[in-house]
Design a protein around this motif. Structure first.
Motif, mmCIF file in Angstrom:
data_model
loop_
_atom_site.group_PDB
_atom_site.id
_atom_site.type_symbol
_atom_site.label_atom_id
_atom_site.label_comp_id
_atom_site.label_asym_id
_atom_site.label_seq_id
_atom_site.Cartn_x
_atom_site.Cartn_y
_atom_site.Cartn_z
ATOM 1 N N THR A 128 2.548 -7.202 3.620
ATOM 2 C CA THR A 128 3.001 -6.987 4.989
ATOM 3 C C THR A 128 2.375 -8.003 5.934
ATOM 4 O O THR A 128 3.053 -8.598 6.776
ATOM 5 N N ILE A 129 1.077 -8.220 5.814
ATOM 6 C CA ILE A 129 0.399 -9.200 6.665
ATOM 7 C C ILE A 129 0.968 -10.590 6.425
ATOM 8 O O ILE A 129 1.200 -11.362 7.375
ATOM 9 N N GLY A 130 1.250 -10.891 5.170
ATOM 10 C CA GLY A 130 1.839 -12.189 4.849
ATOM 11 C C GLY A 130 3.204 -12.375 5.491
ATOM 12 O O GLY A 130 3.541 -13.470 5.951
ATOM 13 N N ARG A 131 4.003 -11.300 5.536
ATOM 14 C CA ARG A 131 5.324 -11.387 6.163
ATOM 15 C C ARG A 131 5.217 -11.640 7.660
ATOM 16 O O ARG A 131 6.053 -12.344 8.240
ATOM 17 N N ILE A 132 4.212 -11.068 8.317
ATOM 18 C CA ILE A 132 3.994 -11.335 9.742
ATOM 19 C C ILE A 132 3.749 -12.822 9.956
ATOM 20 O O ILE A 132 4.371 -13.459 10.822
ATOM 21 N N LEU A 133 2.863 -13.382 9.143
ATOM 22 C CA LEU A 133 2.551 -14.805 9.270
ATOM 23 C C LEU A 133 3.762 -15.674 8.943
ATOM 24 O O LEU A 133 4.008 -16.699 9.600
ATOM 25 N N ILE B 97 5.650 -4.884 18.511
ATOM 26 C CA ILE B 97 6.714 -4.321 19.335
ATOM 27 C C ILE B 97 7.837 -3.791 18.456
ATOM 28 O O ILE B 97 8.703 -3.045 18.901
ATOM 29 N N VAL B 98 7.840 -4.179 17.173
ATOM 30 C CA VAL B 98 8.812 -3.714 16.179
ATOM 31 C C VAL B 98 8.069 -3.383 14.891
ATOM 32 O O VAL B 98 6.907 -3.758 14.711
ATOM 33 N N ASP B 99 8.753 -2.711 13.979
ATOM 34 C CA ASP B 99 8.119 -2.313 12.722
ATOM 35 C C ASP B 99 8.314 -3.332 11.606
ATOM 36 O O ASP B 99 7.516 -3.373 10.661
ATOM 37 N N ASP B 100 9.355 -4.126 11.682
ATOM 38 C CA ASP B 100 9.580 -5.135 10.657
ATOM 39 C C ASP B 100 8.540 -6.250 10.813
ATOM 40 O O ASP B 100 8.469 -6.892 11.868
ATOM 41 N N PRO B 101 7.719 -6.493 9.796
ATOM 42 C CA PRO B 101 6.630 -7.469 9.957
ATOM 43 C C PRO B 101 7.122 -8.892 10.214
ATOM 44 O O PRO B 101 6.514 -9.626 11.006
ATOM 45 N N TYR B 102 8.184 -9.276 9.560
ATOM 46 C CA TYR B 102 8.717 -10.633 9.756
ATOM 47 C C TYR B 102 9.210 -10.812 11.187
ATOM 48 O O TYR B 102 8.905 -11.822 11.834
ATOM 49 N N ASP B 103 9.936 -9.812 11.691
ATOM 50 C CA ASP B 103 10.418 -9.880 13.075
ATOM 51 C C ASP B 103 9.257 -9.873 14.064
ATOM 52 O O ASP B 103 9.297 -10.576 15.083
ATOM 53 N N PHE B 104 8.230 -9.082 13.800
ATOM 54 C CA PHE B 104 7.046 -9.080 14.670
ATOM 55 C C PHE B 104 6.444 -10.473 14.763
ATOM 56 O O PHE B 104 6.138 -10.968 15.857
ATOM 57 N N GLY B 105 6.285 -11.126 13.632
ATOM 58 C CA GLY B 105 5.735 -12.483 13.639
ATOM 59 C C GLY B 105 6.599 -13.458 14.403
ATOM 60 O O GLY B 105 6.104 -14.303 15.162
ATOM 61 N N ARG B 106 7.920 -13.337 14.235
ATOM 62 C CA ARG B 106 8.847 -14.231 14.942
ATOM 63 C C ARG B 106 8.750 -14.032 16.453
ATOM 64 O O ARG B 106 8.698 -15.008 17.219
ATOM 65 N N LYS C 131 0.845 -1.185 0.000
ATOM 66 C CA LYS C 131 0.000 0.000 0.000
ATOM 67 C C LYS C 131 0.889 1.246 0.000
ATOM 68 O O LYS C 131 1.860 1.299 0.757
ATOM 69 N N PRO C 132 0.588 2.264 -0.817
ATOM 70 C CA PRO C 132 1.400 3.498 -0.816
ATOM 71 C C PRO C 132 1.394 4.135 0.572
ATOM 72 O O PRO C 132 0.356 4.236 1.220
ATOM 73 N N GLY C 133 2.581 4.580 1.009
ATOM 74 C CA GLY C 133 2.673 5.266 2.294
ATOM 75 C C GLY C 133 2.259 4.417 3.472
ATOM 76 O O GLY C 133 1.689 4.924 4.444
ATOM 77 N N GLU C 134 2.546 3.125 3.409
ATOM 78 C CA GLU C 134 2.139 2.211 4.481
ATOM 79 C C GLU C 134 2.765 2.634 5.817
ATOM 80 O O GLU C 134 3.956 2.924 5.888
ATOM 81 N N PRO C 135 1.986 2.694 6.904
ATOM 82 C CA PRO C 135 2.504 3.197 8.183
ATOM 83 C C PRO C 135 3.416 2.187 8.880
ATOM 84 O O PRO C 135 3.385 0.990 8.596
ATOM 85 N N ARG C 136 4.222 2.701 9.809
ATOM 86 C CA ARG C 136 5.006 1.826 10.672
ATOM 87 C C ARG C 136 4.060 0.982 11.511
ATOM 88 O O ARG C 136 3.028 1.459 11.982
ATOM 89 N N LEU C 137 4.390 -0.269 11.703
ATOM 90 C CA LEU C 137 3.525 -1.158 12.485
ATOM 91 C C LEU C 137 3.282 -0.619 13.889
ATOM 92 O O LEU C 137 2.162 -0.632 14.394
ATOM 93 N N THR C 138 4.363 -0.143 14.545
ATOM 94 C CA THR C 138 4.203 0.316 15.928
ATOM 95 C C THR C 138 3.346 1.575 16.024
ATOM 96 O O THR C 138 2.825 1.883 17.097
#
Length: 350
Positions: free
Chosen positions: A119-124, A75-84, A3-10
């Motif tokens: 992004t959601i896929g990277r979290i999973l 707790i972090v902005d990186d989606p993959y790290d958040f999922g981990r 998505k354009p301008g996607e916000p930081r997860l946190t």
């Protein structure tokens, strides 16, 4: 797609990680009548009575099912790290009961209008990578469209009924061992204010994605009497649960408690979470601090740990074995941090 301008997860959540937990005093009020209302079958070996890490239900003479659920906001902005991180934290409760995980179910709530499917896929995918490391499948789950991003797992495991280790089994004379260094909440506060350097971030990811695999091996030791994991209520809160469960005094030797590098200075600079203060407000009346104990030290004592370490109560004779198990699993920071004493159910910090 992105998505354009996607916000930081946190930026999408009002809190992050285990700092999202309802304050311990409020939670106690919410749950105070539940234990008396609910039926308790004899097969339920562990329920909600001592705020333990997971429920345990005996299936037969050789097996008991360990069941838990845990989820939180980023707790972090990186989606993959958040999922981990979220997956590691959820599975930890199985290890803390002495169990071995067998499968997981995903819990997913995402603001689909704000975050891309990528992004959601990277979290999973991050969560799935941890489950793969734990040797278990993600066998299903549930998803909803949610205002704030939420991810976690239902984690199931198996344990021999005689090897269940509760948070309430500590004995007078025991030694306390902490498996991971403290400071995750402080690092997360610095990260959210964009004041955490790359090395600090890597330390944060390394500790929060390390599975508490020593749990089953520790539970198999006769000299290990109690195990819990240190999460959102901080070291003080979870040590106090051990004290209350056993009806004894837990004494912490503050100078022996390991801290992640750089955390003490960050805390002194004001990078602490709101959850730390809420934790103290919830249980501080049952904690005795030494004279001169600073506000910074108290913030570290109550610092919410996301995917924190195991806290083990064992006999002095078992201490070398306990430390050896931790070392063999790569937990270099594991250390003896206190003892269990005769006395009222409270926490004494020395």
């Amino acid at each position: 797609m992105d998505k354009p301008g996607e916000p930081r997860l946190t930026s999408l959540s009002h809190g992050g990680g285990c700092g999202c937990k309802i304050a311990p005093g409020v939670l106690s009020q919410i749950l105070q009548a539940s234990a008396s209302r609910l039926p308790v079958p004899p097969q339920l070996l562990v329920g909600i009575e001592t705020a333990d890490d997971a429920a345990v239900y005996q299936l037969n003479d050789e097996q008991a099912l360990v069941a838990t659920t845990d989820f939180f906001m980023p707790i972090v902005d990186d989606p993959y790290d958040f999922g981990r991180i979220a997956a590691t934290n959820a599975i930890s409760d199985v290890y803390a009961m002495g169990g071995r995980p067998i499968l997981a179910l995903a819990i997913v709530g995402m603001p689909v209008n704000a975050l891309s499917t990528a992004t959601i896929g990277r979290i999973l995918q991050g969560g799935e990578s941890v489950c793969t490391a734990a040797g278990i499948p993600v066998a299903g789950g549930h998803t909803i469209d949610c205002v704030e991003p939420i991810y976690g797992l239902v984690a199931l495991g198996l344990v021999h009924p005689r090897q269940v280790r509760r948070n309430a089994g500590a004995r007078a004379g025991d030694v306390l061992v902490l498996g991971k260094a403290l400071g995750v909440g402080v690092l997360s506060a610095a990260l959210k204010k964009q004041a955490l350097d790359a090395a600090g971030y890597q330390r944060m990811i390394a500790t929060t994605t390390r599975l508490n695999t020593p749990g089953p091996e520790l539970a198999a030791l006769d000299g290990v009497h109690a195990i819990t994991d240190v999460t959102g209520f901080g070291l003080a809160g979870h040590a106090l649960e051990v004290a209350r469960g056993a009806g004894l005094t837990v004494a912490l030797d503050w100078n022996s408690v390991p801290l992640l590098p750089g955390v003490a200075q960050l805390a002194a600079d004001g990078f602490v979470t709101g959850a730390s203060g809420r934790n103290w407000a919830g249980y501080g009346a049952d904690v005795a601090l030494p004279e001169g104990f600073s506000d910074t030290q108290r913030a570290l004592l109550t610092d919410p740990q996301t995917s924190g370490g195991l806290l083990v109560s064992c006999s002095p004779q078992a201490l070398p074995q306990v430390l050896a198990v931790f070392r063999n699993h790569g937990f270099a920071d594991a250390a003896a941090v206190g003892e269990v004493l005769e006395g009222p159910a409270r926490l004494l910090v020395r």
